[in-house]
Design a protein around this motif. Structure first.
Motif, short mmCIF file in Angstrom:
data_model
loop_
_atom_site.label_atom_id
_atom_site.label_comp_id
_atom_site.label_asym_id
_atom_site.label_seq_id
_atom_site.Cartn_x
_atom_site.Cartn_y
_atom_site.Cartn_z
N ALA A 1 -25.07 -12.79 -32.04
CA ALA A 1 -24.56 -13.67 -30.99
C ALA A 1 -25.60 -13.83 -29.87
O ALA A 1 -25.83 -14.95 -29.39
CB ALA A 1 -23.25 -13.13 -30.42
N ALA A 2 -26.24 -12.73 -29.47
CA ALA A 2 -27.27 -12.80 -28.43
C ALA A 2 -28.44 -13.65 -28.89
O ALA A 2 -28.98 -14.46 -28.12
CB ALA A 2 -27.74 -11.39 -28.05
N ASN A 3 -28.85 -13.50 -30.14
CA ASN A 3 -29.95 -14.30 -30.67
C ASN A 3 -29.59 -15.78 -30.74
O ASN A 3 -30.42 -16.64 -30.44
CB ASN A 3 -30.37 -13.79 -32.06
N ALA A 4 -28.34 -16.08 -31.12
CA ALA A 4 -27.91 -17.48 -31.18
C ALA A 4 -27.91 -18.10 -29.78
O ALA A 4 -28.36 -19.24 -29.59
CB ALA A 4 -26.52 -17.58 -31.80
N LEU A 5 -27.45 -17.35 -28.81
CA LEU A 5 -27.45 -17.86 -27.44
C LEU A 5 -28.87 -18.02 -26.90
O LEU A 5 -29.15 -18.97 -26.16
CB LEU A 5 -26.63 -16.95 -26.53
N ALA A 6 -29.76 -17.13 -27.28
CA ALA A 6 -31.16 -17.25 -26.85
C ALA A 6 -31.79 -18.51 -27.45
O ALA A 6 -32.58 -19.19 -26.78
CB ALA A 6 -31.95 -16.01 -27.25
N LEU A 7 -31.41 -18.84 -28.68
CA LEU A 7 -31.91 -20.08 -29.29
C LEU A 7 -31.39 -21.29 -28.51
O LEU A 7 -32.15 -22.22 -28.23
CB LEU A 7 -31.48 -20.16 -30.76
N VAL A 8 -30.12 -21.28 -28.14
CA VAL A 8 -29.56 -22.37 -27.34
C VAL A 8 -30.29 -22.47 -26.00
O VAL A 8 -30.61 -23.56 -25.54
CB VAL A 8 -28.04 -22.17 -27.13
N GLU A 9 -30.58 -21.33 -25.40
CA GLU A 9 -31.31 -21.31 -24.13
C GLU A 9 -32.69 -21.96 -24.27
O GLU A 9 -33.11 -22.76 -23.43
CB GLU A 9 -31.44 -19.85 -23.68
N ARG A 10 -33.39 -21.64 -25.38
CA ARG A 10 -34.70 -22.25 -25.61
C ARG A 10 -34.57 -23.74 -25.89
O ARG A 10 -35.41 -24.54 -25.47
CB ARG A 10 -35.42 -21.54 -26.76
#
Length: 120
Positions: free
Chosen positions: A37-46
């Motif tokens: 979940a944290a990695n998915a949100l980091a991708l959205v952030e990028r």
């Protein structure tokens, strides 16, 4: 006047919570899903931070390649694909290769920022 946090600030807070508070307290599958979940949100952030510039640059590269300054990125991308399939644009074309490398690198910087091919 009260100002709400930005999307980037909200994402950063949730990512930080997942990585530094939730995940360390979890085990097994729950810990794994917190990291996912944290990695998915980091991708959205990028995506939010980098996509507009990446798309603008891709549009400019394709527009120069096709000598078409009026079409939008989606149409230009389709035109480039048509020209490659027909042989009008060859993989031997240095401008095509440079454009594709730059566009792919920008996409990788969003999707996989730790990809070793991006490292200097």
């Amino acid at each position: 006047m009260h100002e709400a946090p930005s999307s980037e600030e909200l994402l950063g807070s949730v990512i930080g919570f997942l990585n530094h508070v939730a995940a360390p307290q979890l085990t097994g599958q729950a810990a794994f899903h917190a990291r996912v979940a944290a990695n998915a949100l980091a991708l959205v952030e990028r995506e939010i931070a980098q996509r507009p510039a990446a798309d603008a640059r891709a549009q400019a590269l394709y527009a120069d390649l096709l000598q078409d300054q009026t079409s939008l990125l989606e149409a230009l991308t389709k035109q480039v694909c048509v020209h490659i399939r027909s042989g009008e644009l060859s993989c031997d074309n240095p401008a095509l290769l440079a454009a594709l490398r730059e566009i792919t690198s920008a996409q990788l910087a969003i999707d996989q920022p730790n990809y070793s091919g991006l490292m200097p």
